[in-house]
Design an enzyme around this catalytic site. Sequence first.
Site, mmCIF file in Angstrom:
data_model
loop_
_atom_site.group_PDB
_atom_site.id
_atom_site.type_symbol
_atom_site.label_atom_id
_atom_site.label_comp_id
_atom_site.label_asym_id
_atom_site.label_seq_id
_atom_site.Cartn_x
_atom_site.Cartn_y
_atom_site.Cartn_z
ATOM 1 N N ARG A 169 -10.206 -12.978 6.172
ATOM 2 C CA ARG A 169 -9.052 -13.791 5.538
ATOM 3 C C ARG A 169 -9.394 -15.182 4.733
ATOM 4 O O ARG A 169 -8.748 -15.316 3.924
ATOM 5 C CB ARG A 169 -8.081 -14.039 6.542
ATOM 6 C CG ARG A 169 -7.512 -12.940 7.206
ATOM 7 C CD ARG A 169 -6.214 -13.178 7.811
ATOM 8 N NE ARG A 169 -5.836 -12.710 9.121
ATOM 9 C CZ ARG A 169 -4.831 -11.275 8.703
ATOM 10 N NH1 ARG A 169 -4.540 -11.025 7.367
ATOM 11 N NH2 ARG A 169 -4.694 -10.518 9.635
ATOM 12 N N ASP A 196 0.880 -1.122 -0.157
ATOM 13 C CA ASP A 196 0.094 -0.022 0.224
ATOM 14 C C ASP A 196 0.801 1.142 -0.255
ATOM 15 O O ASP A 196 1.322 1.595 -0.943
ATOM 16 C CB ASP A 196 -1.110 -0.213 1.174
ATOM 17 C CG ASP A 196 -1.955 0.688 1.584
ATOM 18 O OD1 ASP A 196 -1.735 2.192 1.019
ATOM 19 O OD2 ASP A 196 -2.888 0.516 1.947
HETATM 20 P P1 IMP Z 1 1.679 -0.596 3.873
HETATM 21 O O1 IMP Z 1 2.748 -0.661 5.110
HETATM 22 O O2 IMP Z 1 0.899 0.834 3.896
HETATM 23 O O3 IMP Z 1 2.363 -0.593 2.420
HETATM 24 O O4 IMP Z 1 0.665 -1.666 4.129
HETATM 25 C C1 IMP Z 1 0.857 -2.823 4.158
HETATM 26 C C2 IMP Z 1 0.033 -3.930 4.825
HETATM 27 O O5 IMP Z 1 -0.992 -3.187 5.242
HETATM 28 C C3 IMP Z 1 -0.217 -5.236 4.270
HETATM 29 O O6 IMP Z 1 0.607 -5.943 4.707
HETATM 30 C C4 IMP Z 1 -1.750 -5.335 4.609
HETATM 31 O O7 IMP Z 1 -1.515 -6.326 6.037
HETATM 32 C C5 IMP Z 1 -2.184 -4.307 5.016
HETATM 33 N N1 IMP Z 1 -3.068 -3.559 3.990
HETATM 34 C C6 IMP Z 1 -2.822 -2.812 3.080
HETATM 35 N N2 IMP Z 1 -3.951 -2.365 2.265
HETATM 36 C C7 IMP Z 1 -4.756 -3.353 2.718
HETATM 37 C C8 IMP Z 1 -6.215 -3.666 2.129
HETATM 38 O O8 IMP Z 1 -6.786 -3.226 1.237
HETATM 39 N N3 IMP Z 1 -6.908 -4.425 3.120
HETATM 40 C C9 IMP Z 1 -6.405 -5.239 4.063
HETATM 41 N N4 IMP Z 1 -5.072 -5.139 4.413
HETATM 42 C C10 IMP Z 1 -4.524 -4.109 3.925
#
Ligand code: IMP
Length: 181
Positions: free
Chosen positions: A171, A109
Amino acid sequence: MKPEIKLHDKTFVPFIPYEKIIAAIDQVAEKLNADYKDSEVPPVLLCILNGSIMFTGELMKRLDFNCELISMKVSSYDGTESTGKIRQVMGLTGSLKGKRVIIVEDIVDTGNTIDSLVSIARGEGATDVKVCSMLLKPDVYKKNIPIDYVAMRIPNDFIVGFGLDYNDLGRNYKDIYVLKQ
Ligand code: IMP
Ligand code: MG
């Protein structure tokens, strides 16, 4: 696919059917097979719990080179928002020292999580670190780390299913659902 699923206070509707997810995983597996078939040391698949469990399982059985499996657990999300703070909730189940590592993530993300994970893997002595993510949100990804293998790119929507959760639920669904507007 169910017309909708309810998790806690939110409703989710169909987004990516299982068949499409599998077709995308087939393609990523093919790329990994091509890139790692001549690897002198068996690479490590680093499964990031819990979100990546289902993806790692589907991916692994399509790989036809020797590889190890190591897991670890981190957490960054609270509800539907990325907090930016990564907590290591469970340490590595094996050593990465001198290994070629493929980090297997469910979704990238903002990139905060993958950024920390790559640093952890390097800090643990991995000689080569690559990233393989089932999903990428390119509109929000703001890091420079290359996401070497991506099965699917999606807009900045909150999704669940195929390993992904909303506050620990969702999940188990084999299709991916998106938050209903
Ligand atoms: P980041 O650190 O912002 O890149 O987020 C990554 C982590 O957030 C992933 O490993 C997921 O566990 C969680 N995540 C990000 N987007 C989503 C989503 O749309 N649904 C569920 N979990 C998400
Ligand atoms: Mg995750």
